[in-house]
Design a protein around this motif. Structure first.
Motif, PDB file in Angstrom:
ATOM      1  N   VAL A 430     -70.951  15.170  47.513  1.00 11.59           N
ATOM      2  CA  VAL A 430     -71.242  16.473  48.042  1.00 11.59           C
ATOM      3  C   VAL A 430     -72.559  16.386  48.466  1.00 11.59           C
ATOM      4  N   SER A 433     -75.266  18.737  46.367  1.00  9.08           N
ATOM      5  CA  SER A 433     -74.884  18.933  44.893  1.00  9.08           C
ATOM      6  C   SER A 433     -76.253  18.855  44.229  1.00  9.08           C
ATOM      7  N   TYR A 477     -74.364  24.934  47.466  1.00 14.11           N
ATOM      8  CA  TYR A 477     -74.150  23.839  47.432  1.00 14.11           C
ATOM      9  C   TYR A 477     -72.495  23.302  47.722  1.00 14.11           C
ATOM     10  N   GLN A 478     -71.439  24.385  47.361  1.00  9.16           N
ATOM     11  CA  GLN A 478     -70.134  23.915  47.678  1.00  9.16           C
ATOM     12  C   GLN A 478     -69.837  23.834  49.140  1.00  9.16           C
ATOM     13  N   SER A 501     -66.839  23.215  42.212  1.00 10.50           N
ATOM     14  CA  SER A 501     -67.946  23.686  41.510  1.00 10.50           C
ATOM     15  C   SER A 501     -68.221  22.371  40.371  1.00 10.50           C
ATOM     16  N   ILE A 502     -69.830  22.073  40.286  1.00 18.03           N
ATOM     17  CA  ILE A 502     -69.559  21.172  38.941  1.00 18.03           C
ATOM     18  C   ILE A 502     -69.688  21.607  37.598  1.00 18.03           C
ATOM     19  N   HIS A 506     -66.950  19.666  35.632  1.00 18.35           N
ATOM     20  CA  HIS A 506     -67.483  18.401  36.509  1.00 18.35           C
ATOM     21  C   HIS A 506     -66.089  17.893  37.183  1.00 18.35           C
TER      22      HIS A 506
END
Length: 777
Positions: A430, A433, A477-478, A501-502, A506
């Motif tokens: 990512v 990320s 960030y996604q 999503s982290i 995770h």
């Protein structure tokens, strides 16, 4: 033995009365038969080489999740499920559209975008009064537009662009009183644009470019209060002029009339406060360019390929957001004003493109030293032959590169080990990320802005990312804009990658519900409107790698087998509870008149302690119910009100508080408590305790939170019951009554027919928490 049958008969009769009083029973939850037939007729006329619709003959369309069918399980008044969305985007389908589509009378979205359909648009579609989105763009449909489409009074988006549709635009389209987006571009439509379209006061975007329209430009369009985009490029309005009324547009953002054969002068559009994009190129406009200053929002001015004379207006040097000024192929004279860029402050992503080729500019006004963000084209002007001008040759032959961004790459992933992220399984790092080297499988989406209000994208990449992620309820960030490129139109095509999503353990993939949510946001066009980015279109929603075999299911809100079992159990509970109510009222009937008391009076009593039943003080009851706050009231009947309460040990209880006229004598009240404390059954709520203090009489029961059976039987709940279920409950209730009068210890006594039905039917499950269904739904 006679009275046993008497009680059973009375119980059965009263429950039958309840069934008759309830709304008409619904059959088992299935799709309406006419809609099933319509879908099968639709499939019959389609060619499906990839066999995407292979499950369209298996089971029920709604309950068996036929591909592309969404029902959402809202039972109609007729007791059937109804198809609400037909989503067949980009499935390589050919063939024709069946007239039976008109039988899908509850349809809200009809989506056949980006297939290979031929034939004409069935007029029967105009009979689907509930339709909100009609999306047939990107096919090979031909023939004329049916007048009947004008009957779609609830339609908000009509996309028929990129087909081969011919004929005239029907005047009946003016009856689409809710439509906001009318996209008929890239067809073969001919004739006059109906002035009646100016009656669609909800219209935001009118895209009619790339057709064979002729006649004149309707001046009435300026009366449209919310029109943002008017795009009529590449039609033939030869001899027509731009109506003077167009200067009165109140909210217009983009006006594009390129290559329309227009004559006359360039109108003064300085009074349009939100105008951002103006393209009047490739016409026969003559005379000077108006001097008045255009909106400060202007990003693009294209007046090229006309017959304009005079000089460049000085007001063009005071447009801080300007990206493109194209005046090529005219007869403009005078000096080239360098203050166009000298008065601008450029950010690192900003750009200004000045195309002044093939005019009669003979000199430069000011210093010819534009910053690197400015592209100046001067070839074809006398000034290029002036050898005395320093650096002039630098601007007399340059060719700017294409505005295109390649794959997004971030320094944060440059040092991540390649082997740790298996690209062959469609995983990748990512780029933005916050967790270093986070490897995940993205969703890949083809996305196109159909009519953006800018001509250079980099300054708007970040605003677009904010717009998309906020609309999708994702973090910045996604989202990664992988590539983009300008296409003919101009339209801006891009490929998006959405990453999980982290924060969700995770996880390296989206779950099914999240993929379905994101896809629905795109396909239902629920994004908030954006004047800057204009209308968009979904080109593809590709599911690869771990998403390849993902199956979407309807949001089943129907009645499951577990619910049916729970309702059956609830029927027995309700029967038991009815008998409890009868017992209470019987006791009250014979003793109430002899022992009336006022709630306002205090009296001295001997407190009794019953085994297994707790005694509560009035203060404890008041604290449990927030002083009997009305917000905690959950029911009311002839005996009194029922409150939800919470005891100090966090136990939630139902507290039934007697009204003043329902109070009993002390002896009778405790006799009732003794009776209730000795009745035990798995479907009967337990008596927890009581309160007999300060002139109050309260019974405390265990609390069951899921509504009353009466609501379920009378269809007040969203999930109504069919006749078979009601009948089973009636029989179960009768058996429960019989149990209380034959097998319970102590047994309850029967009541007279008239009073029994008055008690059981009007008050069934109404005031007593014992009647609450004993299962969670």
């Amino acid at each position: 033995m006679i009275w046993r049958g008497y009680i059973l008969a009375l119980s059965f009769c009263c429950c039958c009365l309840l069934l008759l009083a309830a709304p008409a029973p619904a059959p088992a939850p299935i799709t309406h038969p006419s809609e099933v037939s319509a879908l099968l007729a639709v499939k019959k006329q389609l060619v499906d080489p990839k066999n995407n619709l292979r499950n369209w003959d298996k089971g029920d369309p709604c309950t068996s999740n036929w591909t592309g069918i969404l029902c959402f399980y809202n039972l109609g008044k007729d007791g059937y499920l109804h198809v609400q969305e037909l989503q067949l985007l980009n499935m390589n389908l050919s063939g024709t559209l069946a007239p039976e589509l008109g039988q899908l009378s509850h349809l809200k979205i009809l989506d056949f975008m980006w297939n290979e359909l031929t034939g004409s648009i069935p007029k029967e579609i105009g009979h689907i009064s509930t339709l909100r989105l009609l999306l047939l763009n990107g096919n090979k449909l031909y023939g004329s537009l049916p007048d009947e489409l004008g009957y779609l009074s609830n339609l908000i988006r009509l996309q028929l662009d990129q087909n081969n549709i011919s004929g005239q635009i029907p005047k009946t389209f003016a009856n689409m009183s809710c439509v906001r987006h009318l996209h008929l571009n890239n067809n073969s439509l001919a004739g006059q644009i109906p002035p009646e379209l100016s009656q669609i006061f909800t219209l935001l975007h009118l895209l009619l470019d790339n057709n064979n329209l002729s006649g004149y430009l309707p001046p009435e369009f300026s009366n449209l209060p919310d029109l943002r985009i008017l795009q009529l490029d590449n039609n033939d309005f030869s001899g027509s002029v731009i109506p003077a009324s167009y200067r009165n547009f109140s909210r217009l953002v983009k006006l594009s009339l390129r290559n329309c054969g227009l004559q006359g002068a360039v109108p003064d559009l300085s009074r349009i406060p939100s105008l951002t994009y103006l393209d009047l190129s490739r016409n026969h406009l003559a005379g000077p360019i108006p001097e008045n200053k255009l909106s400060e929002n202007m990003t693009t001015i294209d007046l090229s390929d006309n017959q304009l004379k005079g000089s460049i207006p000085g007001s063009f040097s005071d447009l801080p957001s300007l990206q493109t000024l194209s005046l090529k192929n005219n007869f403009l004279t005078g000096p080239v004003p360098t203050n166009i860029w000298q008065n601008m402050s450029f950010s690192t992503s900003a750009r200004l493109k000045l195309d002044l080729r093939n005019n009669s500019f003979s000199s430069i006004q000011g210093h010819l030293n534009p910053p690197v963000n400015v592209t100046l084209r001067l070839e074809g002007n006398p000034v290029c032959k002036n050898a005395n001008l320093l650096n002039v040759n630098l601007f007399c032959g340059s060719e700017p590169g294409e505005d295109k961004m390649l794959t997004n790459f971030n320094d944060s992933i440059a040092n991540c080990p390649i082997q740790a992220c298996p690209t062959d399984n469609f995983y990748e790092y990512v780029p933005a990320s916050p967790l270093p080297c986070f490897c995940a499988a993205p969703l890949r989406i083809g996305y196109r802005l159909k009519s953006p209000s800018f001509s250079y994208f980099p300054p708007y990449i970040q605003p677009l990312e904010v717009y998309l992620t906020s609309s999708l309820k994702l973090s910045r960030y996604q989202l990664s804009i992988d590539t983009y490129s300008w296409e003919k139109g101009p339209r801006l095509r891009m490929y998006l990658k959405l990453f999980p999503s982290i924060n969700v353990n995770h996880s390296s993939t989206f779950n099914v519900s999240e993929v379905q949510r994101i896809r629905h946001l795109y396909t239902s066009w629920t994004f908030p409107g954006s004047a800057l980015f204009g209308p968009y279109e979904l080109l593809n929603f590709t599911l690869l790698g771990p998403y390849a075999d993902m199956k979407f299911e309807n949001e089943n809100q129907g009645i499951s087998k577990g619910i049916l079992v729970a309702v059956a159990v609830g029927g027995v509970a309700c029967a038991v509870a009815m008998s409890v109510i009868i017992t209470i009222l019987i006791t009250r009937r014979y003793t109430g008149n002899r022992h009336a008391m006022s709630r306002k009076c205090l009296y001295t009593k001997v407190s009794m302690r019953l085994g297994g039943v707790k005694y509560f003080t009035f203060k404890e009851m008041a604290l449990a119910t927030d002083n009997f706050n009305s917000s905690n009231q959950v029911g009311q009947g002839g005996y009194g009100k029922v409150y939800k309460g919470t005891l100090p040990d966090k136990t939630v209880v139902a507290i039934k508080r007697a009204e003043e006229g329902s109070l009993q004598g002390q002896k009778e009240f405790f006799t009732e408590i003794k009776l209730l404390s000795r009745l035990h059954h798995r479907n009967l709520v337990s008596l927890v305790g009581y309160c007999d203090e300060e002139g109050e009489q309260m019974l405390v029961y265990e609390f069951l939170p899921n509504g009353t059976l009466r609501d379920w039987l009378s269809a007040k709940s969203k999930r109504s019951l069919n006749f078979g279920m009601r009948l089973r409950i009636a029989l179960g209730s009768a058996k429960g009554i019989l149990y209380l009068h034959t097998e319970a210890h102590p047994p309850l006594q029967p009541w007279k027919t008239r009073e029994l039905c008055q008690i059981m039917c009007p008050q069934l499950c109404g005031e007593h928490q014992a009647t609450l269904i004993q299962n969670t739904f």
